[in-house]
Design an enzyme around this catalytic site. Sequence first.
Site, PDB file in Angstrom:
ATOM      1  N   GLY A  41      -6.809  19.828  -6.174  1.00  0.00           N
ATOM      2  CA  GLY A  41      -6.891  18.710  -7.120  1.00  0.00           C
ATOM      3  C   GLY A  41      -8.315  18.209  -7.279  1.00  0.00           C
ATOM      4  O   GLY A  41      -8.542  17.060  -7.658  1.00  0.00           O
ATOM      5  N   GLY A  42      -9.282  19.093  -7.015  1.00  0.00           N
ATOM      6  CA  GLY A  42     -10.694  18.698  -7.047  1.00  0.00           C
ATOM      7  C   GLY A  42     -11.253  18.505  -8.447  1.00  0.00           C
ATOM      8  O   GLY A  42     -12.386  18.051  -8.598  1.00  0.00           O
ATOM      9  N   ALA A  43     -10.464  18.852  -9.472  1.00  0.00           N
ATOM     10  CA  ALA A  43     -10.950  18.631 -10.844  1.00  0.00           C
ATOM     11  C   ALA A  43     -10.486  17.283 -11.379  1.00  0.00           C
ATOM     12  O   ALA A  43     -10.783  16.917 -12.507  1.00  0.00           O
ATOM     13  CB  ALA A  43     -10.471  19.752 -11.758  1.00  0.00           C
ATOM     14  N   GLY A  44      -9.745  16.538 -10.561  1.00  0.00           N
ATOM     15  CA  GLY A  44      -9.273  15.213 -10.978  1.00  0.00           C
ATOM     16  C   GLY A  44     -10.253  14.125 -10.569  1.00  0.00           C
ATOM     17  O   GLY A  44     -11.408  14.404 -10.196  1.00  0.00           O
ATOM     18  N   PHE A  45      -9.796  12.908 -10.630  1.00  0.00           N
ATOM     19  CA  PHE A  45     -10.667  11.744 -10.424  1.00  0.00           C
ATOM     20  C   PHE A  45     -11.246  11.677  -8.999  1.00  0.00           C
ATOM     21  O   PHE A  45     -12.457  11.862  -8.784  1.00  0.00           O
ATOM     22  CB  PHE A  45      -9.867  10.485 -10.779  1.00  0.00           C
ATOM     23  CG  PHE A  45     -10.421   9.182 -10.294  1.00  0.00           C
ATOM     24  CD1 PHE A  45     -11.772   8.864 -10.444  1.00  0.00           C
ATOM     25  CD2 PHE A  45      -9.593   8.248  -9.683  1.00  0.00           C
ATOM     26  CE1 PHE A  45     -12.279   7.639 -10.002  1.00  0.00           C
ATOM     27  CE2 PHE A  45     -10.079   7.028  -9.246  1.00  0.00           C
ATOM     28  CZ  PHE A  45     -11.425   6.727  -9.387  1.00  0.00           C
ATOM     29  N   THR A  73      -0.995   7.294  -0.378  1.00  0.00           N
ATOM     30  CA  THR A  73      -1.243   6.065  -1.135  1.00  0.00           C
ATOM     31  C   THR A  73      -0.569   4.856  -0.497  1.00  0.00           C
ATOM     32  O   THR A  73       0.451   4.998   0.188  1.00  0.00           O
ATOM     33  CB  THR A  73      -0.711   6.242  -2.584  1.00  0.00           C
ATOM     34  OG1 THR A  73      -0.579   4.971  -3.204  1.00  0.00           O
ATOM     35  CG2 THR A  73       0.664   6.895  -2.610  1.00  0.00           C
ATOM     36  N   ASP A  74      -1.112   3.678  -0.768  1.00  0.00           N
ATOM     37  CA  ASP A  74      -0.472   2.440  -0.286  1.00  0.00           C
ATOM     38  C   ASP A  74       0.894   2.234  -0.942  1.00  0.00           C
ATOM     39  O   ASP A  74       1.703   1.444  -0.457  1.00  0.00           O
ATOM     40  CB  ASP A  74      -1.375   1.213  -0.526  1.00  0.00           C
ATOM     41  CG  ASP A  74      -1.724   0.951  -1.988  1.00  0.00           C
ATOM     42  OD1 ASP A  74      -1.335   1.754  -2.864  1.00  0.00           O
ATOM     43  OD2 ASP A  74      -2.392  -0.072  -2.252  1.00  0.00           O
ATOM     44  N   GLU A  75       1.152   2.952  -2.049  1.00  0.00           N
ATOM     45  CA  GLU A  75       2.408   2.730  -2.769  1.00  0.00           C
ATOM     46  C   GLU A  75       3.625   3.206  -1.970  1.00  0.00           C
ATOM     47  O   GLU A  75       4.753   2.842  -2.294  1.00  0.00           O
ATOM     48  CB  GLU A  75       2.368   3.395  -4.151  1.00  0.00           C
ATOM     49  CG  GLU A  75       1.228   2.823  -4.982  1.00  0.00           C
ATOM     50  CD  GLU A  75       1.301   3.108  -6.469  1.00  0.00           C
ATOM     51  OE1 GLU A  75       2.401   3.301  -6.991  1.00  0.00           O
ATOM     52  OE2 GLU A  75       0.228   3.128  -7.094  1.00  0.00           O
ATOM     53  N   TYR A 115       7.017   8.337  -8.391  1.00  0.00           N
ATOM     54  CA  TYR A 115       5.697   8.772  -7.880  1.00  0.00           C
ATOM     55  C   TYR A 115       5.570   8.417  -6.403  1.00  0.00           C
ATOM     56  O   TYR A 115       5.260   9.274  -5.559  1.00  0.00           O
ATOM     57  CB  TYR A 115       4.563   8.111  -8.693  1.00  0.00           C
ATOM     58  CG  TYR A 115       3.219   8.126  -7.973  1.00  0.00           C
ATOM     59  CD1 TYR A 115       2.512   9.314  -7.802  1.00  0.00           C
ATOM     60  CD2 TYR A 115       2.670   6.949  -7.437  1.00  0.00           C
ATOM     61  CE1 TYR A 115       1.292   9.337  -7.123  1.00  0.00           C
ATOM     62  CE2 TYR A 115       1.453   6.963  -6.771  1.00  0.00           C
ATOM     63  CZ  TYR A 115       0.767   8.155  -6.608  1.00  0.00           C
ATOM     64  OH  TYR A 115      -0.429   8.165  -5.921  1.00  0.00           O
ATOM     65  N   LYS A 129       5.353  10.855  -2.960  1.00  0.00           N
ATOM     66  CA  LYS A 129       4.236  10.814  -2.001  1.00  0.00           C
ATOM     67  C   LYS A 129       4.758  10.480  -0.598  1.00  0.00           C
ATOM     68  O   LYS A 129       4.310  11.056   0.397  1.00  0.00           O
ATOM     69  CB  LYS A 129       3.194   9.765  -2.428  1.00  0.00           C
ATOM     70  CG  LYS A 129       2.492  10.033  -3.734  1.00  0.00           C
ATOM     71  CD  LYS A 129       1.569  11.245  -3.728  1.00  0.00           C
ATOM     72  CE  LYS A 129       0.340  11.055  -2.864  1.00  0.00           C
ATOM     73  NZ  LYS A 129      -0.580  12.229  -2.970  1.00  0.00           N
TER      74      LYS A 129
END
Length: 357
Positions: free
Chosen positions: A12-16, A141-143, A166, A170
């Site tokens: 996923g290195g092309a993402g944010f 994630t904190d979610e 989502y 995760k």
Amino acid sequence: MNINKNTYFITGGAGFIGSNFIRFLFKRYGNGIRVINLDKLTYAGNENNLSDIEKDFHDNYKFIKVDITDDVTLSEIFKKYSPDIIVNFAAESHVDRSIKSPENFIQTNTFGVFKLLEHFKDNFYKDEKWIPNKRFIQISTDEVYGETKNKESFSEVSPLFPSSPYAASKASADLLAYSFVRTFKAPVIITRSSNNFGPYQYPEKLIPLIVNNCLNKKPIPIYGDGGNIRDWLYVEDNVRAIDIIINRGKSGEIYNIGGGNEISNIAIAKIIIDLVKNYTNSDIDYSLIRFVKDRKGHDKRYSLKTDKIRSLLNWKPETELKTALERTVRWYIDNRKWLENSTDKEYNLYYKDTYGE
Ligand code: NAD
Ligand code: TYD
């Protein structure tokens, strides 16, 4: 491609966050590392996010287009490059999309993590022992903790009550990763960060969406009454934390990474409108804000305890919210072309379907 260097697999290195992490790694370690960026290039991924790195670190950086659920290709790549450190950023990452169509989320965020863990184990677990110095970092994630209901904040041992598909996908991945720790003593670490912001974030997420709409004088959709609170973390602080965790974190542990910047969506929206207005001498004002139908299952507040990473690994966020927002807004203004390229046909269809205009 050089050999005999610490080899990172960044999925996923092309993402944010992934692209910010790869840029951070090369800034920090230069030619002392090699990085293989494994990304499927969904709507959120853009190979050009790292065109500077591709150019400056050509011998030490390689991009491979691959889906993390693709067993055959993963097998080949693991054998060929034998990574030392795997950092899994690959994910479907947008809550609203997961409410509309969750299947990809389960496929990538849960099953994909299972596949990566399996390949990690198949390659590096021999005669019930792990080959030394291998590490797998699962970016969570904190979610996964769900909504913070009272004045409390969540620590790493708080129960998991994810609200959205989502967050559930995760949390499922975290449980799988942890099962590999318990069962096989796998050298896996989980990070759970709060909401990131900064350069290269796809403009479906709140902060770049507001900047983009300000630049185009489009209404700014704020869900419900705008009172929902997120704890914003500048992406550079997050990537620095991940690097510290790789180097000094303890295998099998979970680390929360929070910005300590809890603020309501409406307050963030107003700050950004003011920044864009000032930087571009525009005549926009708060009348761009539109309160729209609330997100289903919208978590009111996220709040993390970060004592563990602060005390054991000596990390703390270093960029003040105001400074980080200024840098971020400036970046999007200076990189309007990037925003224009990201808001393509797919984006416009998604936007119309979500906001109706
Ligand atoms: P992003 O959507 O910007 O990037 C995700 C990347 O993963 C994209 O480049 C996409 O092409 C790639 N990808 C998606 N499915 C893939 C697959 N099956 N195989 C290979 N690559 C695939 O997301 P982001 O905001 O950079 O988030 C990165 C990670 O950090 C995610 O795991 C996310 O859950 C987690 N996270 C994000 C935030 C945040 O605020 N952005 C906060 C906490 C945790
Ligand atoms: P988002 O950036 O989607 O991140 P997350 O859902 O992972 O927290 O949203 C951040 C907050 O902003 C969240 O409370 C939902 C809200 N929001 C809006 O009010 N309007 C929008 O158009 C979007 C995308 C988000």
